[in-house]
Design a protein around this motif. Structure first.
Motif, PDB file in Angstrom:
ATOM      1  N   ASP A 132      10.718   6.792   6.068  1.00 34.91           N
ATOM      2  CA  ASP A 132      10.833   7.226   4.671  1.00 34.91           C
ATOM      3  C   ASP A 132      11.008   8.732   4.550  1.00 34.91           C
ATOM      4  O   ASP A 132      11.631   9.218   3.600  1.00 34.91           O
ATOM      5  N   LEU A 133      10.464   9.485   5.499  1.00 43.10           N
ATOM      6  CA  LEU A 133      10.632  10.942   5.464  1.00 43.10           C
ATOM      7  C   LEU A 133      12.078  11.352   5.731  1.00 43.10           C
ATOM      8  O   LEU A 133      12.487  12.462   5.378  1.00 43.10           O
ATOM      9  N   LEU A 134      12.859  10.446   6.348  1.00 47.83           N
ATOM     10  CA  LEU A 134      14.274  10.720   6.610  1.00 47.83           C
ATOM     11  C   LEU A 134      15.192  10.079   5.570  1.00 47.83           C
ATOM     12  O   LEU A 134      16.403  10.316   5.578  1.00 47.83           O
ATOM     13  N   SER A 135      14.627   9.242   4.687  1.00 44.92           N
ATOM     14  CA  SER A 135      15.434   8.491   3.721  1.00 44.92           C
ATOM     15  C   SER A 135      15.338   9.100   2.331  1.00 44.92           C
ATOM     16  O   SER A 135      14.305   9.663   1.953  1.00 44.92           O
ATOM     17  N   LYS A 136      16.407   8.943   1.573  1.00 50.93           N
ATOM     18  CA  LYS A 136      16.392   9.394   0.176  1.00 50.93           C
ATOM     19  C   LYS A 136      15.660   8.389  -0.702  1.00 50.93           C
ATOM     20  O   LYS A 136      14.929   8.759  -1.610  1.00 50.93           O
ATOM     21  N   LYS A 137      15.893   7.108  -0.432  1.00 52.44           N
ATOM     22  CA  LYS A 137      15.238   6.059  -1.210  1.00 52.44           C
ATOM     23  C   LYS A 137      14.204   5.361  -0.335  1.00 52.44           C
ATOM     24  O   LYS A 137      14.545   4.743   0.664  1.00 52.44           O
ATOM     25  N   LYS A 138      12.941   5.494  -0.714  1.00 51.83           N
ATOM     26  CA  LYS A 138      11.840   4.943   0.094  1.00 51.83           C
ATOM     27  C   LYS A 138      11.418   3.597  -0.490  1.00 51.83           C
ATOM     28  O   LYS A 138      10.611   3.539  -1.414  1.00 51.83           O
ATOM     29  N   THR A 139      11.995   2.523   0.036  1.00 52.55           N
ATOM     30  CA  THR A 139      11.687   1.181  -0.485  1.00 52.55           C
ATOM     31  C   THR A 139      11.077   0.309   0.608  1.00 52.55           C
ATOM     32  O   THR A 139      11.265   0.548   1.796  1.00 52.55           O
ATOM     33  N   ILE A 140      10.373  -0.724   0.153  1.00 51.64           N
ATOM     34  CA  ILE A 140       9.817  -1.723   1.066  1.00 51.64           C
ATOM     35  C   ILE A 140       9.863  -3.078   0.371  1.00 51.64           C
ATOM     36  O   ILE A 140       9.532  -3.185  -0.820  1.00 51.64           O
ATOM     37  N   LEU A 141      10.343  -4.086   1.071  1.00 56.87           N
ATOM     38  CA  LEU A 141      10.436  -5.426   0.503  1.00 56.87           C
ATOM     39  C   LEU A 141       9.052  -5.973   0.195  1.00 56.87           C
ATOM     40  O   LEU A 141       8.060  -5.601   0.828  1.00 56.87           O
ATOM     41  N   LEU A 142       8.996  -6.896  -0.762  1.00 52.71           N
ATOM     42  CA  LEU A 142       7.733  -7.509  -1.149  1.00 52.71           C
ATOM     43  C   LEU A 142       7.050  -8.149   0.056  1.00 52.71           C
ATOM     44  O   LEU A 142       5.851  -7.968   0.283  1.00 52.71           O
ATOM     45  N   GLU A 143       7.847  -8.879   0.848  1.00 53.83           N
ATOM     46  CA  GLU A 143       7.290  -9.539   2.041  1.00 53.83           C
ATOM     47  C   GLU A 143       6.757  -8.515   3.034  1.00 53.83           C
ATOM     48  O   GLU A 143       5.691  -8.692   3.634  1.00 53.83           O
ATOM     49  N   GLY A 144       7.537  -7.426   3.222  1.00 52.42           N
ATOM     50  CA  GLY A 144       7.129  -6.370   4.139  1.00 52.42           C
ATOM     51  C   GLY A 144       5.864  -5.676   3.672  1.00 52.42           C
ATOM     52  O   GLY A 144       5.007  -5.310   4.485  1.00 52.42           O
ATOM     53  N   CYS A 145       5.725  -5.508   2.366  1.00 47.88           N
ATOM     54  CA  CYS A 145       4.543  -4.856   1.808  1.00 47.88           C
ATOM     55  C   CYS A 145       3.294  -5.694   2.085  1.00 47.88           C
ATOM     56  O   CYS A 145       2.268  -5.165   2.535  1.00 47.88           O
TER      57      CYS A 145
ATOM     58  N   PHE B 223       9.373  -2.759  -3.547  1.00 48.16           N
ATOM     59  CA  PHE B 223       8.635  -1.646  -4.144  1.00 48.16           C
ATOM     60  C   PHE B 223       9.275  -0.332  -3.721  1.00 48.16           C
ATOM     61  O   PHE B 223       9.953  -0.254  -2.696  1.00 48.16           O
ATOM     62  N   ILE B 224       9.028   0.705  -4.521  1.00 47.20           N
ATOM     63  CA  ILE B 224       9.468   2.061  -4.199  1.00 47.20           C
ATOM     64  C   ILE B 224       8.226   2.894  -3.885  1.00 47.20           C
ATOM     65  O   ILE B 224       7.292   2.946  -4.682  1.00 47.20           O
ATOM     66  N   LEU B 225       8.206   3.518  -2.714  1.00 48.33           N
ATOM     67  CA  LEU B 225       7.089   4.358  -2.301  1.00 48.33           C
ATOM     68  C   LEU B 225       7.363   5.808  -2.673  1.00 48.33           C
ATOM     69  O   LEU B 225       8.466   6.310  -2.433  1.00 48.33           O
ATOM     70  N   THR B 226       6.384   6.482  -3.254  1.00 48.17           N
ATOM     71  CA  THR B 226       6.587   7.896  -3.594  1.00 48.17           C
ATOM     72  C   THR B 226       6.519   8.777  -2.351  1.00 48.17           C
ATOM     73  O   THR B 226       7.086   9.869  -2.322  1.00 48.17           O
ATOM     74  N   GLY B 227       5.817   8.301  -1.306  1.00 46.19           N
ATOM     75  CA  GLY B 227       5.735   9.064  -0.061  1.00 46.19           C
ATOM     76  C   GLY B 227       4.822  10.265  -0.185  1.00 46.19           C
ATOM     77  O   GLY B 227       3.979  10.356  -1.082  1.00 46.19           O
ATOM     78  N   LEU B 228       5.009  11.220   0.709  1.00 47.02           N
ATOM     79  CA  LEU B 228       4.146  12.397   0.749  1.00 47.02           C
ATOM     80  C   LEU B 228       4.740  13.604   0.035  1.00 47.02           C
ATOM     81  O   LEU B 228       4.008  14.463  -0.451  1.00 47.02           O
ATOM     82  N   SER B 229       6.080  13.682  -0.015  1.00 44.13           N
ATOM     83  CA  SER B 229       6.718  14.828  -0.664  1.00 44.13           C
ATOM     84  C   SER B 229       8.191  14.522  -0.911  1.00 44.13           C
ATOM     85  O   SER B 229       8.787  13.687  -0.219  1.00 44.13           O
ATOM     86  N   ASP B 230       8.766  15.231  -1.905  1.00 41.77           N
ATOM     87  CA  ASP B 230      10.207  15.126  -2.174  1.00 41.77           C
ATOM     88  C   ASP B 230      10.958  16.385  -1.752  1.00 41.77           C
ATOM     89  O   ASP B 230      12.182  16.429  -1.807  1.00 41.77           O
ATOM     90  N   ASP B 231      10.237  17.398  -1.337  1.00 40.46           N
ATOM     91  CA  ASP B 231      10.849  18.650  -0.893  1.00 40.46           C
ATOM     92  C   ASP B 231      11.435  18.451   0.509  1.00 40.46           C
ATOM     93  O   ASP B 231      10.698  18.114   1.443  1.00 40.46           O
ATOM     94  N   PRO B 232      12.754  18.658   0.693  1.00 45.65           N
ATOM     95  CA  PRO B 232      13.394  18.418   1.999  1.00 45.65           C
ATOM     96  C   PRO B 232      12.772  19.224   3.138  1.00 45.65           C
ATOM     97  O   PRO B 232      12.629  18.712   4.251  1.00 45.65           O
TER      98      PRO B 232
END
Length: 308
Positions: A84-97, A12-21
């Motif tokens: 995820d706040l330090l990563s450009k792509k915020k993903t999590i594996l299905l198992e991890g989710c 999955f891709i998480l949108t997170g809290l913000s995209d502003d660096p």
């Protein structure tokens, strides 16, 4: 894994809290500070309760388990949020989710049970002070804690099985910073109506099943406190349960709103979830230490003993 047979996606891709660096940098510092305070605060509570014999009572036995749960609860979500706040792509594996779903419900369910048990302990201490040692025996305390862990694990297992049986075909984006089960429902290509109803029933049963004993305990506690003739006696009696009452209000207030409101993906959902899983575990040791003279004295005794 069983879910690979009926799910077309693996992460999955998480949108997170913000995209502003710049905002992400500020949020990283904020939640790193929250996580460090949570870790230090709860570890301090665990160590002080362990080494100070004055705190070897039922109340602090339950509080030590609450600190341990808070430590785990925070560690389930906040480290992934920081990554995820330090990563450009915020993903999590299905198992991890699904693993995250299980431990979020396990930690929160255990905390709810422990808060309920602690309310009964305060009821016994204030309403039946002469029989307190007999009522809250060591054997009963251990059984209540074991029951809390067992009930929470069963509830979390049922809920994660609901998540595992969902089909995910194309949609991958979770509009959240973590794998909250309600946030997964819009992504599923299977009928989620039964799953939603089961989740709602499980949350209500577990939430009300732990909150109702707290309500009745405090009804009796307030009645007993009001019957005390002296102002000093009433203040002293209220002081013994005020910390627990604040912890209950913070936890159940945000928890009920988080899981009983329909998911909307709004900022309110994120704020409630952050309050529930990150802020409350940080505040609990502060509440119990700042408002409790016994804990303050125990900390001073421990510092003198081990530093001087």
């Amino acid at each position: 894994m069983a879910w690979r047979n009926h799910s077309a996606i693996t992460e999955f891709i998480l949108t997170g809290l913000s995209d502003d660096p710049r905002i992400k940098a500020l949020l990283f510092v904020l939640f790193l500070a929250i996580y460090l305070l949570t870790t230090v605060g709860n570890l301090t509570m665990l160590l002080v309760i362990r080494v100070d014999t004055h705190l070897h009572t039922p109340m602090y036995f339950f509080l030590s388990h609450l600190s341990f749960v808070d430590l785990g609860f925070s560690s389930v979500t906040v480290p992934k949020l920081l990554e995820d706040l330090l990563s450009k792509k915020k993903t999590i594996l299905l198992e991890g989710c699904f693993t995250q779903v299980f431990f979020v419900f396990f930690s929160s369910g255990t905390e709810a049970c422990l808060l309920s048990v602690m309310a009964y302990d305060r009821y016994a201490a204030i309403c039946h002070p002469l029989l307190y040692g007999q009522v809250m025996s060591t054997k009963l305390c251990v059984r209540l804690v074991l029951l809390s862990w067992t009930v929470a694990s069963l509830n979390a297992t049922i809920i994660v099985l609901l998540a595992v049986n969902l089909d995910f075909c194309e949609a991958q984006t979770i509009h959240h910073y973590t794998c909250e089960l309600p946030a997964l429902f819009p992504l599923s290509c299977s009928d989620v109506s039964i799953t939603v109803n089961i989740l709602l029933c499980a949350s209500l049963l577990h939430g009300l099943g732990t909150f109702i004993p707290i309500f009745f305990s405090y009804t009796r506690i307030v009645s007993t406190i009001l019957s005390i003739s002296s102002t000093t006696g009433r203040s002293k009696a209220f002081a013994t349960c005020s910390s627990h009452l604040i912890a209950v209000t913070l936890f159940f207030g945000s928890g009920f709103l988080c899981y009983l409101m329909p998911p909307s993906g709004s900022s309110l959902d994120l704020l409630l979830s952050l309050q529930y899983s990150a802020v409350t575990p940080m505040l609990n040791p502060l509440i119990y230490s700042l408002k409790n003279k016994e804990v303050k004295l125990a900390v001073h005794r421990s510092l003198r003993k081990y530093l001087l």
